[in-house]
Design an enzyme around this catalytic site. Structure first.
Site, short mmCIF file in Angstrom:
data_model
loop_
_atom_site.label_atom_id
_atom_site.label_comp_id
_atom_site.label_asym_id
_atom_site.label_seq_id
_atom_site.Cartn_x
_atom_site.Cartn_y
_atom_site.Cartn_z
N HIS A 195 36.82 40.90 33.39
CA HIS A 195 36.60 42.29 33.84
C HIS A 195 37.07 42.50 35.27
O HIS A 195 37.41 43.61 35.67
CB HIS A 195 35.13 42.68 33.67
CG HIS A 195 34.79 43.00 32.25
ND1 HIS A 195 33.95 44.01 31.89
CD2 HIS A 195 35.21 42.43 31.09
CE1 HIS A 195 33.85 44.06 30.56
NE2 HIS A 195 34.60 43.10 30.05
N ASP A 196 37.07 41.44 36.07
CA ASP A 196 37.62 41.59 37.42
C ASP A 196 39.14 41.74 37.35
O ASP A 196 39.70 42.70 37.89
CB ASP A 196 37.26 40.37 38.29
CG ASP A 196 37.76 40.54 39.71
OD1 ASP A 196 37.73 41.70 40.20
OD2 ASP A 196 38.18 39.56 40.34
N GLY A 250 43.75 44.06 38.97
CA GLY A 250 44.00 42.70 39.42
C GLY A 250 42.76 41.95 39.85
O GLY A 250 41.70 42.52 40.08
N SER A 259 36.72 43.08 42.82
CA SER A 259 36.21 44.46 42.91
C SER A 259 35.00 44.67 41.99
O SER A 259 34.18 45.55 42.22
CB SER A 259 37.31 45.46 42.58
OG SER A 259 37.92 45.10 41.36
N GLU A 304 32.81 49.61 40.28
CA GLU A 304 33.06 49.15 38.89
C GLU A 304 31.80 48.65 38.19
O GLU A 304 31.61 48.84 36.99
CB GLU A 304 34.10 48.01 38.90
CG GLU A 304 35.50 48.47 39.23
CD GLU A 304 36.47 47.31 39.42
OE1 GLU A 304 36.28 46.22 38.83
OE2 GLU A 304 37.44 47.48 40.18
#
Ligand code: HEM
Length: 338
Positions: free
Chosen positions: A65-66, A71, A75, A88
């Site tokens: 998922h990161d 990229g 985040s 996120e």
């Protein structure tokens, strides 16, 4: 902040951006005379999983998922803040993400020894590899190219716009993976990660009413029974379910060993119509993907090695140059202030 004070930080950020555009490298931290980095990550991951094996699946998913959203830039690890209330982490598509505490612990240990050196994005990449090795009893192992940086940008909308949905059709999944440079074979390879971990009710509720050709009738019955308690999670792999669930599902495969064993059982389940998500089932609807499901069911070692290759490739998705600022965070859950 005055200009004089801000200058060194600005220079560091610009340098960081320049570094990021260079290729990642295996042994990046050894070259920086920080040879303890990967052993510390491994030690913390193994200690955690010895205590709570289920967190391994969570680390592998966190990494996916990161990297999938703009990229591998950590985040996904940022907490909501007054400046950024919807990162996120709070996105609907990130339902069930966990093991943030493991990353925070690793970061604290690394900061104590190598302050300001190791990015959270690299920690996540190492931790996912170590979890993979642990959960596969060492069958899956690979060197992790590193040298990533952490983003200061994280938006829930980006996650929801980018991550694949569990109700996706095959063409949607193919398109979603294609946009990231991953082909159908890699889609099938990476979906095998669903031999570990769990899911929450909203992720599989559509399957309770799926037509008979899409899901084994007894498995569906077991899911319906389990879903009477909506707060109960269901194992992604029926192999890891409770005795009562397996009895309802007519699943009599004798399983020795522990839960969350990362191997090719997903492909056996796929061919038996006993996978949890619609996005797993739809792989059967494409002739090529179906041939790959069968191949990985029959060739466990081939899957081990292709899965490792696909995770290395996943880790090479980097934030686009110039899109937002990059840094090495002091804490993985918050951006540095400057
Ligand atoms: C092909 C598209 C994919 C879709 C639609 C998808 C969807 C999902 C969903 C809905 C869940 C359950 C979330 C919840 O309810 O808690 C889940 C769990 C999980 N997924 Fe995927 N996934 C995909 C690909 C991947 C990939 C590429 C990986 C890793 C390489 C992965 C690893 C995992 C793991 C390990 C879990 C269990 C996490 C845990 O137990 O905390 N998935 N996935």
């Amino acid at each position: 902040m005055k200009l004089n004070a801000a200058l060194p930080v600005l220079v560091a950020t610009l340098l960081a951006i320049a570094t990021q555009s260079a290729a990642l490298k295996v042994g990046y931290y050894n070259d920086k005379k920080c040879a303890g980095v990967e052993p510390i990550v491994r030690d913390e991951v193994y200690k955690t999983l010895n205590y709570d094996r289920s967190k391994g699946a969570a680390l592998v998913r966190l990494f996916f998922h990161d990297c999938w959203v703009k990229g591998c830039d950590a985040s996904v690890l940022l907490n909501p803040s007054s400046k950024n209330p919807y990162p996120e982490k709070v996105a609907g598509s990130n339902i069930g993400l966990r093991a943030f505490d493991v990353i925070d612990k690793i970061k604290a240990r690394l900061e104590a020894v190598y302050p300001g050196v190791v990015s959270c994005a690299d920690i996540l990449a190492f931790a996912a590899r170590d979890a993979t090795r642990y959960l596969s009893d060492g069958h899956i192992d690979y060197a992790v190219p590193s040298g990533r940086l952490d983003s200061v940008v994280s938006r829930a909308k980006d996650a929801d716009d980018t991550l694949p949905s569990s109700t996706a059709s095959f063409p949607d999944l193919k398109k979603n993976f294609g946009k990231k440079g991953f082909d159908v074979e890699e889609l099938v390879v990476l979906s095998g990660a669903h031999s570990i971990g769990v899911a929450h009710y909203p992720s599989f509720k559509d399957r309770l009413a799926a037509p008979g050709n899409e899901i084994d009738a007894k498995y569906q019955l077991a899911l319906r029974n389990a879903a009477k308690n909506k707060s109960r999670t269901v194992a992604n792999d029926i192999r890891d379910e409770s005795y009562a669930f397996k009895r309802d599902a007519g699943y009599y495969t004798v399983v020795t060993g522990r839960k969350d064993y990362l191997n090719n059982t997903y492909y056996h389940n796929a061919m038996d119509n006993r996978v949890l998500f619609k996005s797993d089932w739809v792989l059967r609807t494409d002739a090529f993907a179906l041939s790959k499901l069968k191949e990985y069911r029959d060739k466990p070692k081939e899957w081990d090695s292709d899965f490792a290759d696909a995770l290395v490739k996943l880790g090479k998705l980097l934030p686009a140059e110039g899109k937002g600022l990059l840094e090495i965070r002091k804490k993985c859950s918050a951006v540095n202030t400057y």
